[in-house]
Motif scaffolding. Structure first.
Motif: not given
Length: 145
Positions: A44-45, A62, A64, A66, A73, A75, A77, A95, A103
């Protein structure tokens, strides 16, 4: 032949990798869980571009990602997948979180898919932050004589 594709919103691409997963060889056989894998990754962006001539898929704004197969998951830029090199580059406030608690947080994360190798770089003067859950061997109760 389509040379360039621009999409806004959500897209799904098929490629392998991206996880912080522990290699199967490092997990005892009795603890391994075999689950079907699809190789699908949802991205998703704000903007996505794919260039068939270079084999580069770029997602910006933004981002993301998955990856259900690895329970990851991420995230950032920006995310780029270099299909010819089988390499993923995440940049900007990266992240990456795995369902088991592992993580990593960095400015840039490069994942070499086939080699299952991850390289994380911080901002200048900063540090990379990693968190790993260590599973210790269960202790057995000692009976008093």
């Amino acid at each position: 032949m389509l040379k360039r594709l621009v999409a806004i919103g959500v897209a799904t691409f098929a490629f392998h990798g991206m996880g912080l997963a522990t290699p199967a060889s490092a997990v005892p056989a009795e603890q391994r869980i075999v689950t079907p894998t699809t190789g699908l990754v949802s991205i998703e962006s704000d903007l996505q571009q794919a260039d068939n001539s270079t084999g580069v898929v770029t997602a910006t704004g933004n981002v993301k990602i998955v990856y259900p197969d690895q329970r990851v998951i991420a995230t950032a830029r920006q995310a780029q997948y270099f299909s010819k090199e089988n390499r993923v580059v995440l940049s900007g406030d990266v992240d990456v979180v795995q369902a088991d608690g592992h993580s990593i947080r960095a400015e840039q994360v490069v994942y070499l898919v086939e080699r299952e190798r991850l390289v994380a770089q911080p901002l200048a003067g900063g540090q990379v932050v990693s968190k790993y859950r260590l599973n210790s061997a269960p202790t057995q109760a000692v009976k008093a004589p």
